[in-house]
Design an enzyme around this catalytic site. Structure first.
Site, PDB file in Angstrom:
ATOM      1  N   GLY A   1     -22.440  -4.707   0.452  1.00  0.00           N
ATOM      2  CA  GLY A   1     -23.252  -3.872   0.879  1.00  0.00           C
ATOM      3  C   GLY A   1     -23.728  -2.674  -0.208  1.00  0.00           C
ATOM      4  O   GLY A   1     -24.654  -1.986  -0.394  1.00  0.00           O
TER       5      GLY A   1
ATOM      6  N   TYR B   1       0.746  -1.211   0.001  1.00  0.00           N
ATOM      7  CA  TYR B   1      -0.089   0.054  -0.142  1.00  0.00           C
ATOM      8  C   TYR B   1       0.780   1.272   0.003  1.00  0.00           C
ATOM      9  O   TYR B   1       1.292   1.652   1.180  1.00  0.00           O
ATOM     10  CB  TYR B   1      -0.918   0.020   1.281  1.00  0.00           C
TER      11      TYR B   1
ATOM     12  N   PRO C   1     -14.943  -6.670   2.662  1.00  0.00           N
ATOM     13  CA  PRO C   1     -15.941  -7.374   3.314  1.00  0.00           C
ATOM     14  C   PRO C   1     -17.119  -6.580   3.225  1.00  0.00           C
ATOM     15  O   PRO C   1     -18.503  -7.260   3.186  1.00  0.00           O
ATOM     16  CB  PRO C   1     -15.552  -7.261   4.786  1.00  0.00           C
TER      17      PRO C   1
END
Length: 281
Positions: A208, A57, A204
């Site tokens: 949604g 990252y 995760p």
């Protein structure tokens, strides 16, 4: 359904199950950097005790940012990082780096950037296909025995690879892609449950974002006065006690939304409806 709020990684390192993935903290200006620092600090204020980062990252920049934001670290805060890639100047911009000397060098760099004497959870970002697994994990085992790392984890592995790895060294965590609508790695999750290994699903909360496409997620969210993202995360927490979701964001508002998920209580009927929706997705 009531799910446990904490988990002991490796049997002894207790963390809040709902953590924070720092991947999206990628500042390119002073203003953005200040905003990213604010997100990391707010996560800790809201009770996060597990933050996930990686050398990949920003090639260390994310680790530097977390140290700037949070060091000296509050007692009980675990910064988990990952090694196993090196930056290149051609092609894809990266290469596998699982040779023992490479892993040792990356761990030393991570310790320096994070300003730590010991990394409590060090994960191998990917298995290097060009290096024997025993050599890769043997190097991490040596670093653990030297006290530079506390526990060893893996990322994006199959159940067979996990079993092979466990024949070399104790494995404390697995980080694979997994969410309500993407359950390809269910066999790995089951293997983790059987061995009490932490399972950190990356991406995760992706399900949604499917709230508009999934009538069941949207319906349950409306019933609970929650958001689709919160419902997707609540399902993960209810699905298995070894799941430690690490949703990431660069927004304080989204962070607060995500961390509100552990207050969302699915009843058995709602959990079953969501599970059936996932199976038919």
């Amino acid at each position: 359904m009531t799910a446990p709020s904490t988990f002991r990684i490796g049997g002894d390192l207790e963390v809040r199950r709902l953590g924070f993935g720092a991947m999206h903290l990628r500042p390119e200006s002073a203003e953005e950097r200040a905003a990213c620092v604010a997100v990391a600090r707010r996560a800790v204020e809201l009770g996060v005790t597990l933050i996930d980062t990686a050398h990949l990252y920003g090639w260390g920049a994310n680790e530097d940012l977390l140290a700037e934001a949070l060091n000296p670290y509050p007692e009980g805060l675990v910064i988990a990082t990952k090694v196993g890639f090196r930056q290149t100047t051609s092609g894809e911009g990266w290469r596998h780096a699982g040779a023992p000397d490479d892993l040792r060098g990356q761990v030393d760099e991570a310790l320096r950037r994070l300003r730590l004497d010991r990394i409590e959870l060090l994960q191998l970002h990917r298995l290097d296909p060009g290096v024997p697994l025993a050599d890769q994990l043997g190097a991490l085992r040596d670093l653990r025995d030297e006290g530079k790392i506390g526990r060893i984890g893996l990322s994006e592995v199959t159940a067979d690879e996990l079993a092979e790895a466990r024949s070399v060294v104790d494995i404390a965590s697995v980080q694979n892609r997994y969410n309500l609508l993407d359950r390809e790695h269910e066999p790995v999750l089951k293997a983790c449950e059987a061995a009490d290994i932490a399972f950190l699903p990356w991406r995760p909360a992706a399900a949604g974002a499917s709230g508009g496409r999934s009538a069941e997620i949207a319906a349950v969210a409306a019933e609970l006065d929650a958001t689709p993202t919160q419902v997707a995360l609540a399902w993960l927490l209810a699905h298995s006690p070894v799941i430690l979701p690490i949703p990431g964001t660069s927004s304080v508002a989204h962070l607060e939304e995500n961390l509100g998920a552990d207050a969302v209580r699915l009843d058995r009927e709602q959990y079953d409806r969501l599970s059936r929706a996932a199976e038919s997705a």
